[in-house]
Design a protein around this motif. Sequence first.
Motif, mmCIF file in Angstrom:
data_model
loop_
_atom_site.group_PDB
_atom_site.id
_atom_site.type_symbol
_atom_site.label_atom_id
_atom_site.label_comp_id
_atom_site.label_asym_id
_atom_site.label_seq_id
_atom_site.Cartn_x
_atom_site.Cartn_y
_atom_site.Cartn_z
ATOM 1 N N SER A 30 -59.417 106.223 26.220
ATOM 2 C CA SER A 30 -59.111 107.561 26.737
ATOM 3 C C SER A 30 -60.354 108.447 26.701
ATOM 4 N N ALA A 31 -61.096 108.358 25.613
ATOM 5 C CA ALA A 31 -62.311 109.165 25.492
ATOM 6 C C ALA A 31 -63.344 108.774 26.544
ATOM 7 N N ILE A 32 -63.468 107.481 26.793
ATOM 8 C CA ILE A 32 -64.416 107.023 27.811
ATOM 9 C C ILE A 32 -63.966 107.479 29.192
ATOM 10 N N SER A 33 -62.696 107.323 29.503
ATOM 11 C CA SER A 33 -62.181 107.738 30.807
ATOM 12 C C SER A 33 -62.352 109.233 31.029
ATOM 13 N N ALA A 34 -62.149 110.007 29.974
ATOM 14 C CA ALA A 34 -62.268 111.465 30.095
ATOM 15 C C ALA A 34 -63.692 111.898 30.405
ATOM 16 N N SER A 35 -64.675 111.091 29.971
ATOM 17 C CA SER A 35 -66.073 111.444 30.226
ATOM 18 C C SER A 35 -66.523 111.049 31.632
ATOM 19 N N ASN A 36 -65.697 110.234 32.310
ATOM 20 C CA ASN A 36 -65.928 109.844 33.703
ATOM 21 C C ASN A 36 -67.348 109.312 33.951
ATOM 22 N N PRO A 37 -67.775 108.281 33.220
ATOM 23 C CA PRO A 37 -69.129 107.751 33.413
ATOM 24 C C PRO A 37 -69.234 106.921 34.696
ATOM 25 N N ASP A 38 -70.448 106.843 35.224
ATOM 26 C CA ASP A 38 -70.685 105.993 36.397
ATOM 27 C C ASP A 38 -70.484 104.518 36.068
ATOM 28 N N ALA A 39 -70.798 104.127 34.835
ATOM 29 C CA ALA A 39 -70.699 102.736 34.404
ATOM 30 C C ALA A 39 -70.262 102.690 32.954
ATOM 31 N N VAL A 40 -69.679 101.562 32.560
ATOM 32 C CA VAL A 40 -69.271 101.348 31.173
ATOM 33 C C VAL A 40 -69.820 100.003 30.712
ATOM 34 N N ALA A 41 -70.559 99.998 29.603
ATOM 35 C CA ALA A 41 -71.020 98.766 28.977
ATOM 36 C C ALA A 41 -70.026 98.384 27.886
ATOM 37 N N VAL A 42 -69.454 97.197 28.006
ATOM 38 C CA VAL A 42 -68.438 96.707 27.076
ATOM 39 C C VAL A 42 -69.136 95.785 26.076
ATOM 40 N N ILE A 43 -69.490 96.325 24.923
ATOM 41 C CA ILE A 43 -70.250 95.580 23.912
ATOM 42 C C ILE A 43 -69.269 95.117 22.842
ATOM 43 N N THR A 44 -68.611 94.005 23.136
ATOM 44 C CA THR A 44 -67.541 93.477 22.299
ATOM 45 C C THR A 44 -67.679 91.961 22.199
ATOM 46 N N PHE A 45 -66.737 91.364 21.486
ATOM 47 C CA PHE A 45 -66.552 89.920 21.541
ATOM 48 C C PHE A 45 -65.293 89.664 22.387
ATOM 49 N N ASP A 46 -64.391 88.864 21.856
ATOM 50 C CA ASP A 46 -63.186 88.479 22.578
ATOM 51 C C ASP A 46 -62.266 89.666 22.890
ATOM 52 N N PRO A 83 -63.039 101.605 38.006
ATOM 53 C CA PRO A 83 -63.449 100.514 38.895
ATOM 54 C C PRO A 83 -63.999 99.303 38.126
ATOM 55 N N GLY A 84 -63.450 98.137 38.410
ATOM 56 C CA GLY A 84 -63.887 96.936 37.711
ATOM 57 C C GLY A 84 -65.301 96.522 38.007
ATOM 58 N N ASP A 85 -65.844 96.958 39.151
ATOM 59 C CA ASP A 85 -67.205 96.566 39.498
ATOM 60 C C ASP A 85 -68.261 97.467 38.866
ATOM 61 N N GLN A 86 -67.839 98.415 38.055
ATOM 62 C CA GLN A 86 -68.781 99.293 37.368
ATOM 63 C C GLN A 86 -68.854 98.992 35.866
ATOM 64 N N LEU A 87 -68.366 97.809 35.493
ATOM 65 C CA LEU A 87 -68.416 97.364 34.105
ATOM 66 C C LEU A 87 -69.614 96.458 33.880
ATOM 67 N N TYR A 88 -70.124 96.476 32.650
ATOM 68 C CA TYR A 88 -71.246 95.622 32.271
ATOM 69 C C TYR A 88 -70.896 94.887 30.983
ATOM 70 N N PHE A 89 -71.069 93.572 31.019
ATOM 71 C CA PHE A 89 -70.758 92.709 29.888
ATOM 72 C C PHE A 89 -72.056 92.309 29.168
ATOM 73 N N VAL A 90 -71.896 91.716 27.971
ATOM 74 C CA VAL A 90 -73.031 91.274 27.173
ATOM 75 C C VAL A 90 -72.783 89.846 26.700
ATOM 76 N N ASP A 91 -73.740 89.281 25.984
ATOM 77 C CA ASP A 91 -73.635 87.875 25.594
ATOM 78 C C ASP A 91 -72.397 87.590 24.755
ATOM 79 N N GLY A 92 -71.931 88.586 23.992
ATOM 80 C CA GLY A 92 -70.769 88.376 23.136
ATOM 81 C C GLY A 92 -69.458 88.243 23.881
ATOM 82 N N ASN A 93 -69.450 88.614 25.166
ATOM 83 C CA ASN A 93 -68.199 88.506 25.932
ATOM 84 C C ASN A 93 -68.402 88.020 27.363
ATOM 85 N N LEU A 94 -69.612 87.606 27.721
ATOM 86 C CA LEU A 94 -69.840 87.051 29.053
ATOM 87 C C LEU A 94 -69.186 85.673 29.090
ATOM 88 N N SER A 95 -68.026 85.604 29.707
ATOM 89 C CA SER A 95 -67.204 84.399 29.633
ATOM 90 C C SER A 95 -66.464 84.199 30.948
#
Length: 431
Positions: free
Chosen positions: A249-265, A280-292
């Motif tokens: 909710s906090a991320i959505s409220a800030s309305n960023p151009d992109a979101v980096a999802v720095i997580t695992f599973d 938008p799903g095409d504005q997400l960025y994944f990292v090695d911990g969840n690039l699957s």
Amino acid sequence: MSVFAKATAKRSARAAWTGLAIAGVSTLLLSACASGGTPSTETEEPGDDTAGDALPIEAGDRDLTLKVGTILPQSGTLAFLGPPEEAGVGLGAQEVNDADSGLSMEVVYRDSGDTTTDIATVSVTDLLSQDVSAIIGAASSGVSFTVIDQITSAGVVQFSPANTSPDFTEYEDAGLYFRTAPSDLLQGEVLGTQIADDGHSTLGLLVLNDPYGTGLAAATKASFEAAGGEVVAEELFNTGDSNFDAQLSAISASNPDAVAVITFDEAKVVVPALVGSGYPGDQLYFVDGNLSDYSADFAPGLIAGSKGTLPGPKLEDDFRDRLLGVDPDLADFSYGPESYDATVLIALAAYAANSTEGADIAKYLRQVSGGSGDGEKVTTFEDGAALLAEGKQIDFDGASGPITLDEHGDPTEATIGVYEYGDDNKYTRIN
């Protein structure tokens, strides 16, 4: 005191300098990533005569039995990385044994779990009771920090194929900790710059609150802001959390151009929730911990066009086939090359030392990787062992790249790949 021991003693005092050098060099090479190349880093202490640091190699036959343990994720939030990592270890051990060099390798596989359990400690206790010379793992930086003292205080080498937290560089480990994965100072710089290069000016961060997550987030934020962007939301969560409503909710409220999802599973939960809320799903960025591979987890096209980063060069078809020969069911190959290289390096160091004692192996690990000794290039254990048996120096270049370990046990050369998801929710390399 050996030259290697002197280098180890300087570890903490020079750690900050090395980290800055890595970040600075990666900045100079990031343009290669944007134009379709692959960035790499290489650092060398000014005035460091690496050839002069070489320990002697005893010529002659070997009669060594090397026992190695693993603490790789068979369960927990990084369980998807377990199969390719264990396959990499298995392939390395298989090729060591097939070389018929006088050194045989036995591998004992154990689970690392994640930071919500104490599985890693139990596994390490078991492995140490079996007198292993080295332990490969963990994949999670947070898990490794729970067992590194237990392993190194026993005089055993710990060699991780996937730890990326910058905090390991200056950790007091008696010179017994090594890794084939680069520090997230590099991955974060590549990710932050990639997001900016894609035209995004504001960024939201959803971050796992552990050494891996916070370290990667800090590097990503610094890189993105250096490129002129603004981080407008930075939400943390803990391993084991099952409800992410407040953070999303906090991320959505800030309305960023992109979101980096720095997580695992946890990405399997937070990504559908975020996209389902209208992001938008095409504005997400994944990292090695969840690039699957999410083809069985997400609706078709859910993250089409999203991107992610993963350390390592493009996987060669030959090496992929060799991994599949060990585990035909592999669907993901992340950190398989790094696991293979860790295994082969441990075996080569034991051969060079003509010893299976952990401390002796550690003394030669940097040398056989090319970090000292000015040795002849080799790409297989068999070729390396043949030269070592002649008393010659070697420089092993592996499936994950040149590696070249420094006095901190860190690789000084690394590549970060950029990947993009298609409509099938599978990722392919785009650089």
